[in-house]
Design a protein around this motif. Structure first.
Motif, PDB file in Angstrom:
ATOM      1  N   TRP A  95     -50.570 103.644  25.964  1.00  0.00           N
ATOM      2  CA  TRP A  95     -51.967 103.818  25.299  1.00  0.00           C
ATOM      3  C   TRP A  95     -53.385 103.400  26.304  1.00  0.00           C
ATOM      4  N   ILE A  96     -52.878 102.152  27.202  1.00  0.00           N
ATOM      5  CA  ILE A  96     -53.876 102.030  27.733  1.00  0.00           C
ATOM      6  C   ILE A  96     -54.590 103.172  29.084  1.00  0.00           C
ATOM      7  N   GLU A  97     -53.509 103.667  29.082  1.00  0.00           N
ATOM      8  CA  GLU A  97     -52.897 104.717  30.080  1.00  0.00           C
ATOM      9  C   GLU A  97     -54.178 105.687  29.989  1.00  0.00           C
ATOM     10  N   GLU A  98     -53.416 106.590  28.444  1.00  0.00           N
ATOM     11  CA  GLU A  98     -53.959 107.644  27.238  1.00  0.00           C
ATOM     12  C   GLU A  98     -55.742 107.602  27.520  1.00  0.00           C
ATOM     13  N   SER A  99     -55.778 105.942  26.741  1.00  0.00           N
ATOM     14  CA  SER A  99     -57.687 105.782  26.649  1.00  0.00           C
ATOM     15  C   SER A  99     -57.889 105.832  27.965  1.00  0.00           C
ATOM     16  N   GLU A 100     -57.290 104.918  29.013  1.00  0.00           N
ATOM     17  CA  GLU A 100     -59.158 105.375  30.165  1.00  0.00           C
ATOM     18  C   GLU A 100     -58.651 106.662  31.076  1.00  0.00           C
ATOM     19  N   ASN A 101     -57.365 107.554  30.428  1.00  0.00           N
ATOM     20  CA  ASN A 101     -57.152 108.696  31.069  1.00  0.00           C
ATOM     21  C   ASN A 101     -58.634 109.604  30.210  1.00  0.00           C
ATOM     22  N   GLN A 155     -59.864  99.709  31.344  1.00  0.00           N
ATOM     23  CA  GLN A 155     -59.648  98.801  29.500  1.00  0.00           C
ATOM     24  C   GLN A 155     -58.130  98.385  29.833  1.00  0.00           C
ATOM     25  N   LYS A 156     -57.591  97.427  30.745  1.00  0.00           N
ATOM     26  CA  LYS A 156     -56.436  96.421  30.466  1.00  0.00           C
ATOM     27  C   LYS A 156     -57.106  95.703  29.624  1.00  0.00           C
ATOM     28  N   SER A 157     -57.577  95.160  30.818  1.00  0.00           N
ATOM     29  CA  SER A 157     -57.806  93.425  29.916  1.00  0.00           C
ATOM     30  C   SER A 157     -58.590  93.331  28.707  1.00  0.00           C
ATOM     31  N   PHE A 158     -59.678  94.608  27.951  1.00  0.00           N
ATOM     32  CA  PHE A 158     -60.436  95.010  27.130  1.00  0.00           C
ATOM     33  C   PHE A 158     -58.864  95.339  26.241  1.00  0.00           C
ATOM     34  N   TRP A 159     -57.872  96.224  25.830  1.00  0.00           N
ATOM     35  CA  TRP A 159     -56.587  96.257  25.352  1.00  0.00           C
ATOM     36  C   TRP A 159     -55.820  94.377  25.014  1.00  0.00           C
ATOM     37  N   HIS A 207     -66.633  93.625  28.777  1.00  0.00           N
ATOM     38  CA  HIS A 207     -65.098  93.877  29.428  1.00  0.00           C
ATOM     39  C   HIS A 207     -65.912  95.176  29.668  1.00  0.00           C
ATOM     40  N   GLY A 208     -67.088  95.184  30.119  1.00  0.00           N
ATOM     41  CA  GLY A 208     -68.288  96.532  30.679  1.00  0.00           C
ATOM     42  C   GLY A 208     -67.675  97.416  30.451  1.00  0.00           C
ATOM     43  N   LEU A 209     -67.759  98.211  28.609  1.00  0.00           N
ATOM     44  CA  LEU A 209     -67.365  99.144  28.421  1.00  0.00           C
ATOM     45  C   LEU A 209     -68.465  99.733  27.401  1.00  0.00           C
ATOM     46  N   GLN A 210     -69.590  98.961  27.447  1.00  0.00           N
ATOM     47  CA  GLN A 210     -70.087  99.264  26.118  1.00  0.00           C
ATOM     48  C   GLN A 210     -71.964 100.680  26.345  1.00  0.00           C
TER      49      GLN A 210
END
Ligand SMILES: Cc1cc2nc3c(=O)[nH]c(=O)nc-3n(C[C@H](O)[C@H](O)[C@H](O)COP(=O)(O)OP(=O)(O)OC[C@H]3O[C@@H](n4cnc5c(N)ncnc54)[C@H](O)[C@@H]3O)c2cc1C
Length: 490
Positions: free
Chosen positions: A110-116, A122-126, A183-186
């Motif tokens: 899922w992390i790989e998919e979401s980053e793609n 997003q690893k540390s976030f999830w 996690h710097g995604l804002q």
């Protein structure tokens, strides 16, 4: 014995998943229980109904929280029942402008998919979301006196073995945005929009106001999504069977019309002219419904609760059967709308399909479909019947156009029983005041700890269901039932 003279040890009002589970657990513990239900079937908002050879879900379509330390898992084990639930992978597919985001059950996939799909690391976030979720389930499994209502409850929570859960405390008061920012995604607006639409279907709120704790629980759930064979009603039927086997009595078509507290018992009247007495009362009704059923101090209590928690969403839902062989990767799709649909207050619709081999729901070659979205109940109040059916028709055609554009094979496929439901439909069938469904939205402004507790201040009077702690969704209402039983039997 005449019903008017019947005196019970326990009466439970409402056979939604909250009330039904409580009643079954009480019966299992050897208590004498009467369950009063206004409808002709169990399950409430998570029930199903039949039209010829098709079985349609009323509202809810997915289960989660079924592992052995989680609420539904604990309930099934306690009642020794084994409903046919299938863990689905992917747990959900999110369609954004034709692009499919696949919510794989396995975290790294899922992390790989979401980053793609959304970009950024997003690893540390999830991983943090899943850590909060794991710890959350462990915490609620080990702490049954939540929310604390008396000195003993506080003492239990202060137990040193709870120290490891202390890091959960801030997550109840911080909003979900704080984690996104951490996690710097804002600044990733596409990702934030995706999160908001996911949170709306799990916490009933968006990331700026949803508490980090419940948002993390909600966002982790597509990793553990379960499909019920035969419909959402099937596990409820097994719970009912267990209830009856253990001596419980259910009266359908018995809508409670008043609750009066007497010296050492409660008198319950129903709309069909019956009256029952009970020492212990458990209500599975929303707090808003309780105001008109009660009087005196009890009514004041529910007026206060209803005044504080004065908002919940309404739902718009469509059911239909479709003849199709189209391959569908998951029974659950969230579709982001290309353009807003009038009278719907969400940017997405949630589409649930029956599985091709689920012949209890639809004959071979056919599937049943449930599509739902959020609507403000005020869109449906103080309008004429003509206006209401025009609004329903408009929404229906727009939703079906969107559906056909995502599943092209369905455009020319035969569809049967296109059945739309607006908040008044939910109110009619579930009797929920104003058609408020889905429970109280989780919000940092109205803390989880302020939610109406299962134990009311009135002697032997308890509340379960999605407007009592810990809130909405079948795992939560079953957790409320388990906690309530623990309090009663303790
Ligand atoms: C569109 C939609 C989609 C959802 N999706 C999901 C999902 O996928 N997964 C999930 O877990 N949750 C989902 N939910 C939320 C979930 O369905 C509810 O939170 C949960 O089922 C509520 O259960 P409950 O026992 O609190 O109440 P209810 O299900 O509302 O049950 C209350 C019961 O009380 C009865 N009743 C009412 N008034 C009276 C009276 N006066 N006398 C006697 N009986 C009475 C009603 O008939 C009903 O059976 C969804 C909800 C909706 C509306």
């Amino acid at each position: 014995m005449n019903d008017t003279q019947s005196k019970y040890d326990f009466i439970v009002i409402g056979a939604g998943y909250g009330g039904l589970s409580t009643a079954a657990l009480l019966a299992k513990a050897g208590k004498e229980v009467l369950l009063l239900e206004s409808h002709v079937a169990v399950g409430g908002c998570a029930s199903s109904y039949k039209r010829k050879e098709f079985m349609f879900d009323v509202g809810a379509t997915t289960f989660s929280g079924v592992r052995s330390h989680q609420p539904l898992g604990r309930l099934f084990k306690e009642l020794q029942i084994n409903p046919r639930l299938e863990k689905v992978n992917p747990g959900m597919i999110i369609n954004i402008n034709g692009d499919e985001v696949i919510r794989h059950a396995e975290l790294n996939d899922w992390i790989e998919e979401s980053e793609n799909k959304f970009g950024g690391d997003q690893k540390s976030f999830w991983r943090e979301i899943h850590r909060i979720e794991e710890l959350g389930w462990d915490f609620v499994d080990k702490n049954r006196s939540l929310p604390p209502v008396n000195f003993m409850d506080y003492l239990r929570i202060a137990n040193p073995s709870n120290l490891k859960f202390s890091k959960l405390a801030p997550t109840i008061f911080k909003n979900f945005d704080s984690l996104v920012t951490k996690h710097g995604l804002q600044t990733n607006s596409k990702f934030k929009n995706f999160l908001d639409e996911q949170l709306l279907i799990t916490t009933q709120n968006v990331s700026s106001d949803a508490p980090l704790f419940t948002a993390a629980m909600g966002l982790a759930y597509p990793a553990e999504t379960y499909y019920p064979y035969g419909g959402m009603i099937n596990p409820a039927k097994l719970i009912l069977e267990s209830f009856r086997k253990n001596g419980g009595e259910i009266k359908f078509k018995h809508r409670v019309s008043s609750i009066v507290q007497k010296s050492d018992y409660y008198e319950i009247a129903t709309q069909n002219g019956k009256s029952f007495k009970t020492k212990h009362l458990i209500s599975n009704l929303p707090i808003w419904n309780m105001v008109s059923l009660t009087g005196g101090n009890i009514q004041k209590y529910f007026q206060k609760q209803s005044g504080y928690f004065d908002f919940a969403w309404g739902a718009f839902a469509i059911n239909f059967a479709i003849k199709t062989d189209e391959e569908i990767k998951s029974p659950y799709y969230q579709i982001h709308l290309k353009e807003r649909i009038p009278y719907l207050n969400s940017g997405s619709i949630f589409v649930s399909f029956s599985l091709p081999d689920d012949i209890e729901r639809a004959p071979e070659g056919w599937r049943t479909v449930t599509i739902s979205s959020h609507t403000d109940v005020r869109n449906w109040e103080n309008i004429s019947e003509v206006e209401r059916s025009q609004r329903k028709e408009l929404i229906c055609s727009k939703i079906l156009n969107e559906f056909d554009s995502i599943f092209p094979d369905s455009t020319n496929a035969e569809k049967m029983y296109v059945l739309p439901g607006s908040p008044d439909t939910f109110e009619f069938y579930t009797k929920r005041d104003r058609g408020f469904v889905g429970g109280i939205p989780h919000s940092i402004k109205k803390s989880l700890l302020r939610m109406p507790p299962n134990k009311t201040p009135f002697e032997n009077f308890y509340m379960v269901g999605d407007t009592a702690f810990p809130g909405q969704g079948t795992p939560a209402v079953v957790l409320g039932a388990l906690n309530t039983i623990e309090r009663i039997l303790d």
